[in-house]
Design a protein around this motif. Structure first.
Motif, PDB file in Angstrom:
ATOM      1  N   ALA A   6      -1.318  -2.378   5.314  1.00  0.00           N
ATOM      2  CA  ALA A   6      -0.905  -2.549   4.006  1.00  0.00           C
ATOM      3  C   ALA A   6      -0.764  -1.296   3.206  1.00  0.00           C
ATOM      4  O   ALA A   6      -1.283  -0.354   3.527  1.00  0.00           O
ATOM      5  CB  ALA A   6      -1.914  -3.391   3.331  1.00  0.00           C
ATOM      6  N   ASP A  93       9.475  -1.111  -0.784  1.00  0.00           N
ATOM      7  CA  ASP A  93      10.590  -1.440   0.108  1.00  0.00           C
ATOM      8  C   ASP A  93      10.696  -0.288   1.100  1.00  0.00           C
ATOM      9  O   ASP A  93      11.170   0.800   0.761  1.00  0.00           O
ATOM     10  CB  ASP A  93      11.881  -1.594  -0.706  1.00  0.00           C
ATOM     11  N   THR A 116      10.439  -3.701   5.521  1.00  0.00           N
ATOM     12  CA  THR A 116       9.451  -4.570   4.894  1.00  0.00           C
ATOM     13  C   THR A 116       9.522  -4.454   3.377  1.00  0.00           C
ATOM     14  O   THR A 116       9.430  -3.347   2.825  1.00  0.00           O
ATOM     15  CB  THR A 116       8.029  -4.235   5.365  1.00  0.00           C
ATOM     16  N   SER A 118       7.486  -5.621   0.138  1.00  0.00           N
ATOM     17  CA  SER A 118       6.171  -6.121  -0.241  1.00  0.00           C
ATOM     18  C   SER A 118       6.088  -6.325  -1.742  1.00  0.00           C
ATOM     19  O   SER A 118       6.428  -5.431  -2.520  1.00  0.00           O
ATOM     20  CB  SER A 118       5.080  -5.146   0.204  1.00  0.00           C
ATOM     21  N   SER A 123       4.659 -10.442   1.690  1.00  0.00           N
ATOM     22  CA  SER A 123       5.575  -9.430   2.185  1.00  0.00           C
ATOM     23  C   SER A 123       6.609 -10.091   3.078  1.00  0.00           C
ATOM     24  O   SER A 123       6.379 -11.167   3.649  1.00  0.00           O
ATOM     25  CB  SER A 123       4.826  -8.339   2.960  1.00  0.00           C
ATOM     26  N   THR A 125       9.401  -9.143   6.242  1.00  0.00           N
ATOM     27  CA  THR A 125       9.805  -8.142   7.219  1.00  0.00           C
ATOM     28  C   THR A 125      11.025  -8.605   7.994  1.00  0.00           C
ATOM     29  O   THR A 125      11.062  -9.735   8.495  1.00  0.00           O
ATOM     30  CB  THR A 125       8.656  -7.833   8.195  1.00  0.00           C
ATOM     31  N   ARG A 142       8.018 -14.055   6.486  1.00  0.00           N
ATOM     32  CA  ARG A 142       7.137 -13.987   5.311  1.00  0.00           C
ATOM     33  C   ARG A 142       5.673 -13.978   5.747  1.00  0.00           C
ATOM     34  O   ARG A 142       5.247 -14.763   6.582  1.00  0.00           O
ATOM     35  CB  ARG A 142       7.403 -15.175   4.398  1.00  0.00           C
ATOM     36  N   LEU A 148      -1.338  -6.623  -1.715  1.00  0.00           N
ATOM     37  CA  LEU A 148      -0.076  -6.014  -1.299  1.00  0.00           C
ATOM     38  C   LEU A 148      -0.128  -5.713   0.185  1.00  0.00           C
ATOM     39  O   LEU A 148      -1.028  -5.064   0.679  1.00  0.00           O
ATOM     40  CB  LEU A 148       0.151  -4.715  -2.081  1.00  0.00           C
ATOM     41  N   LEU A 150       1.773  -4.314   3.685  1.00  0.00           N
ATOM     42  CA  LEU A 150       2.859  -3.565   4.313  1.00  0.00           C
ATOM     43  C   LEU A 150       2.735  -3.794   5.806  1.00  0.00           C
ATOM     44  O   LEU A 150       1.827  -3.279   6.449  1.00  0.00           O
ATOM     45  CB  LEU A 150       2.744  -2.070   3.991  1.00  0.00           C
TER      46      LEU A 150
END
Length: 302
Positions: A6, A93, A116, A118, A123, A125, A142, A148, A150
């Motif tokens: 993340a 992004d 990805t 977020s 998030s 991808t 999703r 948050l 990543l």
């Protein structure tokens, strides 16, 4: 060490002076002193960047080297934008690409480029590990989480866009020297070492990366770092390195070297979720049973 990464507060103050307050010399002197201190404090400089729909551009290179006779290495690159709100990082992004020692056999297709997006608690991808497992007509996977997220196998372990992480890391500064010019500004490079356990205490992104509090030798794992700070006290570059070991039937040792560049502080940024019709959840995927749990470690161990 789990690597679902993340990633992963500030306020703007306006002072209004009126003639009746001009005689308040002590208060004015204190305000000037506080403002001057803020200019020399990287954490305060970072917090002043926390404005709605403003952010910074990010470029990050990672080298992962496996120990042993083959000395195989994986190179990854991430680039994109981070978006701030009044309390800090709110969205990103980022696109990740790989340069592998080989893409043959069972690993072919696992390390395809991915993008990805977020946002808060979710998030999305596109591409990457699960690209071939997406249902027809769907492009984005999703992932929901409490913070948050990543989704990437690797990431800079020292996130200097987190005020607490920046403050704690700089507290371990062992040396300073001129750092050259980055993003058009002359920098001073601060260097030192911090443990993984200390990072876990202060860094939301490290807690999301690890999932559980490190103990024993993992807690004392040293992370060496260099942080390049511009004349405006904003971070322009972060380089970190650490070596992770496992002991068992398939003992491996991996060294991670991350080099992150920040440019364009104050850039206008608005990160949006992808179209709902192109989004799928994990329970919609068809994932092969032979997919390795940790493809990076398995690839470098072979």
């Amino acid at each position: 060490m789990r690597r679902t990464i993340a990633v992963l507060t500030g306020a703007t103050v306006a002072a209004l002076m009126v003639p009746a307050l001009v005689t308040a010399a002590p208060a004015s002197a204190q305000t000037a002193k506080t403002a001057q201190a803020a200019k020399t404090d990287p954490v305060s400089a970072l917090k002043r960047q926390f404005r709605t729909h403003r952010g910074v551009k990010l470029t990050e290179n990672t080298k992962i080297v496996g120990a042993g006779k083959k000395q195989r290495a994986i190179f990854t690159r991430r680039n994109g934008v981070l978006e701030f709100g009044r309390s800090g990082l709110v969205a990103s992004d980022l696109t990740t690409t790989f340069n592998l020692p080989t893409q043959d056999g069972e690993f072919k297709g696992l390390f395809t480029p991915s993008r990805t997006i977020s946002l808060k608690n979710v998030s999305y991808t596109s591409g990457g590990f699960f690209a071939d497992s997406m249902p027809e007509g769907k492009k984005w996977l999703r992932v929901r989480d409490g913070g948050l997220v990543l989704v990437s196998p690797v990431q800079q372990i020292i996130s200097t866009v987190e005020p607490g992480t920046l403050k704690a890391t700089l507290a371990h500064t062992g040396a300073r020297r001129p750092g050259g010019t980055w993003d058009g500004t002359r920098t001073t490079v601060h260097s030192g070492t911090i443990t993984l356990g200390e990072l876990f205490k202060v860094s939301p992104s490290v807690r999301a990366m690890l999932g559980a509090k490190p103990t024993g030798r993992s807690a004392t794992l040293p992370v060496t770092w260099k942080i390049y700070i511009g004349s405006d006290r904003l971070v322009r570059r972060v380089v970190s390195s650490y070596t992770e070991s496992t002991r068992g039937l398939n003992s491996t040792e991996l060294t991670y070297v991350n080099d992150t560049r920040y440019t364009g502080w104050g850039t206008k940024v608005t990160v949006k979720a992808p179209p709902a019709g192109q989004v799928a959840d994990f329970d919609e995927l068809t994932v092969g049973a032979d997919q390795p749990d940790d493809p990076i470690r398995e690839l470098l161990a072979n």
